[in-house]
Structure formats: structure tokens, C-alpha cells
Design an enzyme around this catalytic site. Structure first.
Site, PDB file in Angstrom:
ATOM      1  N   HIS A 154       0.807  -1.236   0.000  1.00 21.37           N
ATOM      2  CA  HIS A 154       0.000   0.000   0.000  1.00 21.37           C
ATOM      3  C   HIS A 154       0.840   1.286   0.000  1.00 21.37           C
ATOM      4  CE1 HIS A 154      -3.432   2.508   1.751  1.00 21.37           C
ATOM      5  NE2 HIS A 154      -3.962   1.926   0.693  1.00 21.37           N
TER       6      HIS A 154
ATOM      7  N   LYS B 140       2.970   4.457  -1.339  1.00 20.10           N
ATOM      8  CA  LYS B 140       2.817   5.339  -2.508  1.00 20.10           C
ATOM      9  C   LYS B 140       3.977   6.314  -2.460  1.00 20.10           C
ATOM     10  CE  LYS B 140      -1.603   5.186  -0.379  1.00 20.10           C
ATOM     11  NZ  LYS B 140      -2.078   4.062  -1.068  1.00 20.10           N
TER      12      LYS B 140
ATOM     13  N   ASP C 284      16.837   9.988  -7.731  1.00 26.38           N
ATOM     14  CA  ASP C 284      18.295  10.096  -7.625  1.00 26.38           C
ATOM     15  C   ASP C 284      18.803   9.801  -6.211  1.00 26.38           C
ATOM     16  OD1 ASP C 284      18.477  10.646 -10.291  1.00 26.38           O
ATOM     17  OD2 ASP C 284      18.608  12.821 -10.045  1.00 26.38           O
TER      18      ASP C 284
END
Lengths: 211, 211
Positions: B150, B152, B157
């Protein structure tokens, strides 16, 4: 630390005092809390934590349940929440965790000003804590929009932001890969406080439209 | 700023140079990026942004579509993503936004090393970008668990963390109340990098179990 891992802790819980020139006590500014918690967190007993937060006399008997009660992501999250002394703003898509629900009710009983914003559809799910919070006298407001009120953040005493991917449900806490940041940097906290106040006013029941 | 609001910006995009004693150029350390983006963000045209990121010659003709192309939370999120030069780690529950999908493919074509971790159930949803990313040659791994993957978050870099409540779907971007933090403080970035590498290895196909 894969399950219930916590990382990135950068400050103690309390400010430190230092003697300055032998004449006066001076408060040293403590570093802001910066903590990252990862979930899932294993099932654990939080009775001792809640009893400790409820004050002296409440921790009379140890809980007989067999669940572990050591340090984990859930216990860390709870400790941060239970550190509230004056105010707690909650902006939560889903709030179904009985453990977090009891912590919020405890804060309310302790005199902390609790305000909750939630999603109109998800607050009616089975197991939702929202009805219990309302029954306890906690102020709750919800959206009236077609989109979701999908935030998952809390603000403790207007200075500590707790935010991330974690919905406040037992499923998410115990089964999902999730993250939570605990943040005291004002550059992050202030915009979230403003967002909360904006949403709080927008969802004022006097603005409800009955279709 | 209710819709597509951005707040908490604390740094410019580039380091600044200062002349030191008239003899040498010295690089001043720039402050870490600290930005908060709120959604929903209104529908907007991102063609100019993508063309600019694709390099000289690509921005030959302006897009004729009627959508606004000004500053908004989506354009800010895209600019941060498109600033990647070497690597991009994505750990995303749902990835259905064609706009964000095109940005990620553009980075891949530009030679950025892109790695994607996603949720096994949600990657098969209609509109998912995951198949297109795989088809383009981008490495994708997914969970094999009953709980959801779940997270996100994105890491640009290995120094900039982009995380929050926002699933990378058009529904979430344009309709939901969501938040995204853009963070360069190492105390937050490092634990997320470690979490990504841990999950990446755990979801290595050689570990798949076929029930």
C-alpha cells in the site's frame, strides 16, 4: 527491520536542560522529531500503554493476554498520539482500528480537544470507530463530495504531524506494507494545519446541501 | 489554496554559486527541498512539461488542447519526478495515471534507471500503467502477499523522497483530497531507500511461490 520496523529516529522525547555559566538554567532547543515507521506491525497488547497514558491508578493489574507488548510500529505510533496534551486534529479516510479508537477516546477524556474529519462513505463501514467517537462527544465532520477525503494524517498539539499511507484500520496495521512519518519541522506541519482548518470549515454542517 | 494547492516550499531547484574572496567559485550548500502538495489538482495540459523534459527539438509545436497549463499540484509533482537524472524508485499501490505513466516512460528513455514495485492485485486493474511500463522495458516487481503493498512513494536520484496519501490515478489526482510531501532530509529519505531495497529483494521473481 521488515515487520513493524521503525527507522530514522532523530530526537528524544523531551527537551534537555543545560547549566549555563553556573548562574542560570537555560533551555536548549531540542531537535525536531523525525521518525519513519513501517508496517505491517505484528498483533500486540497495548493495555499497558493505555493504562500508563490514563494516569496513576489505572495500571493496577497487568493484562493477562498472551500478545507481545514490546516496541513495534503500532506502539510507537500510539506513544506519539498519546503525547497530546492540548489538541489533536485527525483527518482520516478510514478509521476502524479499535486500538487507535480507544487511544483517541482516552485523550478526549483527558481533556484534549479532539477534532475529526473523515470520509462520508467510509465512516459507515462495519467496524468504523466514527460512531463511537461521536457517542463519546468528540466532534466529527465529513465531506459531501464525490471524490474521497483520502488524507490520513494527525496533528498533535499543533506541532507534530503524523502522516503517510496508513489507513487507521487493523487490516492496514497488521497486514499491509505501509509507512508513517512523524514530523515536527514547521515547514511540513504548518501547511497540514492550514489544510485541516480549511477542510474543517468547509465541512461545517451549516454548509451541508440536502439533495 | 484549496484545489491543487502547494505550500511549504523551502528551496529553489538549483544550488547557487557565490564568489569567495574574488579568487574562486565556491558551491554553497542549498537548503533541502521541503514541499507539501495538496490535491485535487484540476485537469491540466502537461505536453509542454513533457516536451521540455524530453530535450531540445521535442517542443516544436504547442499543444492545441484547451486545458490550462499553469502551475498546479500535478505540474509540481511532475517537475520533481522529471528532475531525475540517474535513478527512480517507485513503490506504488496503484499506478493508473497516463500522465504520470508517460513521465516515467520518458525518464526510462532518457536513460534513468527506473525500478517499480507494485501491488499484485491492483496492477491488473483496467487502466493500470504497469503493463505499458513492462512493455517499455522497465523493471517491475510485485508482492505475493494477502495484505496490500500500500506504499505510494518515489525516490529520485536516491536523494529526494516523494510520498503521501496519493495513489497515482487520475481519480485521486483530480477528485480526491490528498497530500504529497517532497522531502530531501536524509533522515526521511534513507529509511525509505532501505525499505525499497528490502522489498525489491523480497519480491525478486526467484522467490515466487506457485501455489
Amino acid at each position: 527491520m521488515r515487520r513493524g520496523g521503525a527507522a530514522g529516529e532523530a530526537a528524544g522525547a523531551c527537551g534537555r536542560r543545560a547549566r549555563s555559566g553556573g548562574r542560570a538554567w537555560r533551555w536548549r532547543r531540542r531537535r525536531p522529531v523525525r521518525e519513519v515507521l513501517f508496517f505491517p506491525s505484528p498483533p500486540s497488547c497495548i493495555e499497558a500503554l493505555l493504562a500508563e497514558a490514563a494516569g496513576p491508578g489505572a495500571a493496577a493489574r497487568p493484562c493477562p493476554c498472551p500478545l507481545p507488548r514490546g516496541d513495534c510500529s503500532l506502539s510507537r505510533l500510539l506513544r506519539r498520539l498519546l503525547s497530546a496534551r492540548r489538541s489533536l486534529e485527525l483527518c482520516l479516510f478510514a478509521f476502524c482500528s479499535p486500538q487507535l479508537g480507544r487511544a483517541v477516546q482516552l485523550l478526549h477524556r483527558r481533556g484534549v480537544r479532539v477534532r475529526v474529519v473523515t470520509d462520508a462513505q467510509y465512516m459507515t463501514l462495519r467496524g468504523s470507530q466514527i460512531g463511537l467517537l461521536r457517542h463519546a462527544g468528540i466532534q466529527v465532520r465529513h465531506d459531501q463530495e464525490s471524490g474521497y477525503m483520502h488524507h490520513k494524517f494527525a496533528i498533535v498539539d499543533r506541532r507534530m504531524l503524523i502522516t503517510g499511507s496508513l489507513n487507521w484500520t487493523t487490516q492496514a496495521i497488521q497486514n499491509n506494507r505501509e509507512n508513517v512519518l512523524v514530523v515536527e519541522d514547521a515547514e511540513y506541519v504548518k501547511p497540514f494545519l492550514d489544510e485541516f482548518e480549511r477542510i474543517w470549515e468547509e465541512y461545517n454542517p451549516i454548509n451541508y446541501r440536502f439533495f
